[in-house]
Design a protein around this motif. Structure first.
Motif, PDB file in Angstrom:
ATOM      1  N   LEU A 225      -3.479   4.066   0.200  1.00  0.00           N
ATOM      2  CA  LEU A 225      -3.908   4.107  -1.196  1.00  0.00           C
ATOM      3  C   LEU A 225      -5.390   4.450  -1.256  1.00  0.00           C
ATOM      4  CD1 LEU A 225      -2.287   1.096  -3.101  1.00  0.00           C
ATOM      5  CD2 LEU A 225      -1.907   3.526  -3.493  1.00  0.00           C
TER       6      LEU A 225
ATOM      7  N   ASN B 148      -6.922   5.841 -10.050  1.00  0.00           N
ATOM      8  CA  ASN B 148      -6.530   4.863  -9.042  1.00  0.00           C
ATOM      9  C   ASN B 148      -5.263   4.127  -9.453  1.00  0.00           C
ATOM     10  OD1 ASN B 148      -8.886   5.424  -7.540  1.00  0.00           O
ATOM     11  ND2 ASN B 148     -10.068   4.002  -8.790  1.00  0.00           N
TER      12      ASN B 148
ATOM     13  N   THR C   9       0.819  -1.220   0.000  1.00  0.00           N
ATOM     14  CA  THR C   9       0.000   0.000   0.000  1.00  0.00           C
ATOM     15  C   THR C   9       0.847   1.262   0.000  1.00  0.00           C
ATOM     16  OG1 THR C   9      -0.125   0.023   2.425  1.00  0.00           O
ATOM     17  CG2 THR C   9      -1.867  -1.159   1.244  1.00  0.00           C
ATOM     18  N   ARG C  10       2.170   1.110  -0.057  1.00  0.00           N
ATOM     19  CA  ARG C  10       3.056   2.272  -0.005  1.00  0.00           C
ATOM     20  C   ARG C  10       4.028   2.255  -1.192  1.00  0.00           C
ATOM     21  NH1 ARG C  10       3.192   5.101   4.777  1.00  0.00           N
ATOM     22  NH2 ARG C  10       4.394   6.517   3.457  1.00  0.00           N
TER      23      ARG C  10
ATOM     24  N   TYR D 212      -2.317   3.104 -13.788  1.00  0.00           N
ATOM     25  CA  TYR D 212      -3.514   3.705 -13.215  1.00  0.00           C
ATOM     26  C   TYR D 212      -4.760   3.225 -13.954  1.00  0.00           C
ATOM     27  CZ  TYR D 212      -0.632   7.120 -10.720  1.00  0.00           C
ATOM     28  OH  TYR D 212       0.263   7.724  -9.880  1.00  0.00           O
TER      29      TYR D 212
END
Length: 312
Positions: free
Chosen positions: A181, A231, A140-141, A227
């Motif tokens: 996110l 997103n 998530t990073r 993307y």
């Protein structure tokens, strides 16, 4: 076997994903050992699947998704935020840096890592355990993916300088542990089912690399970010396997890796019963762009053609 009896079929792109597609009803079931995520476009169909599975196995319905495999799911209306705040705080606690001073960047641009740049660590297992935990944190990073990739290259014999680089990443996470996110529901990328005549907007991919960036073996590091609407759904920062003889070749290899990921994502979306336009791939190297588009130059790249993904 139980899922197959209920009408599910296994995904070819993700072995942990099972899909039920019947008369416009879509149900997706993701399994990891004894943890399950289930969702679909009809709540009644989802409840029926849960009821059927409960009659076969001992299940506990935890309701709306909030936590899964160390990833916290925060709901903001119809939007979602994936966060690993608790997991990151646990890493800081194990590393003894809970009260450390935060920094604004995970790595200094002038920081160079070499095998023998300082004395070896007395306890390399601590270094390896921390690096392994940071690798999972990149789920998530994406902002630490490049820095983690760098420090991962010295796990066999870490030095004090390498550990200082790891602590810099941890200090950065200390000040940004609340980051996550964001997945917006309304992004302009409205994926439609096959029965709908509308198409989604393009999947956008950005590819880049540094040429001969590693001072040890002169290999380049390639990366991409993909993307779906606004997103971010896929990313990578990884050293290339071979030495590139020019910046064009380095960028060309990075494009090839990005295309391979795009083909996989397109296959996954197709299995999910969704359609989208052809992806758009962006690259900042004109030489690599011309090389990809002009078949005349392909005869000059036989040494790198084997890295290109096969597509029909």
């Amino acid at each position: 076997m139980a899922l197959l009896q209920l009408g599910f079929h296994g995904s070819k792109t993700d072995p942990s994903l099972f899909i039920l597609n019947s008369s416009g009803t879509l149900v997706y079931l993701l399994v990891y050992v004894d943890d399950i995520i289930i969702t679909g476009n009809h709540s009644r169909a989802v409840n029926d699947v849960i009821k059927d599975l409960s009659s076969m196995f001992a299940l506990k319905d935890l309701g709306q998704l909030h936590y899964f495999l160390g990833i916290e799911v925060v709901h903001h209306g119809s939007d979602l935020v994936l966060s690993q705040r608790k997991y990151i705080l646990d890493i800081l606690h194990r590393a003894g840096l809970v009260d450390c001073k935060p920094v604004s960047s995970p790595m200094s641009t002038s920081h160079v890592f070499l095998p023998d740049d300082s004395p070896l660590l007395d306890d390399p297992s601590r270094y390896r355990q921390t690096i392994g935990a940071l690798q999972y944190a990149t789920l998530t990073r994406p902002d630490i993916a490049f820095a983690v990739n760098k420090v991962c290259q010295f796990m066999h014999a870490p030095t004090e300088n390498h550990w200082a680089g790891v602590k810099c990443i941890l200090r950065y996470l200390k000040g940004t542990s609340h980051f996550g996110l964001l997945f917006r529901h309304n992004t302009g990328s409205r994926l439609q089912a096959f029965s709908d005549s509308h198409w989604a907007t393009n999947i956008r991919a950005f590819s880049d690399s540094d040429w001969a960036g590693c001072p040890l073996d002169r290999r380049s590091t390639g990366g991409y970010a993909i993307y779906l609407g606004s997103n971010l759904i896929s990313w990578s920062a990884r050293k290339q396997r071979t030495v590139s003889r020019s910046s064009t070749e380095s960028e060309y290899k990075a494009i090839a890796d990005t295309v391979a990921e795009l083909i996989w994502l397109k296959s996954l979306l197709h299995e999910l019963g969704l359609v989208s336009k052809a992806p758009t791939l962006w690259c900042d190297n004109l030489g690599a762009t011309y090389l990809s588009a002009n078949p005349v130059f392909h005869a000059r790249t036989k040494h790198v053609r084997s890295r290109l993904p096969l597509c029909s």
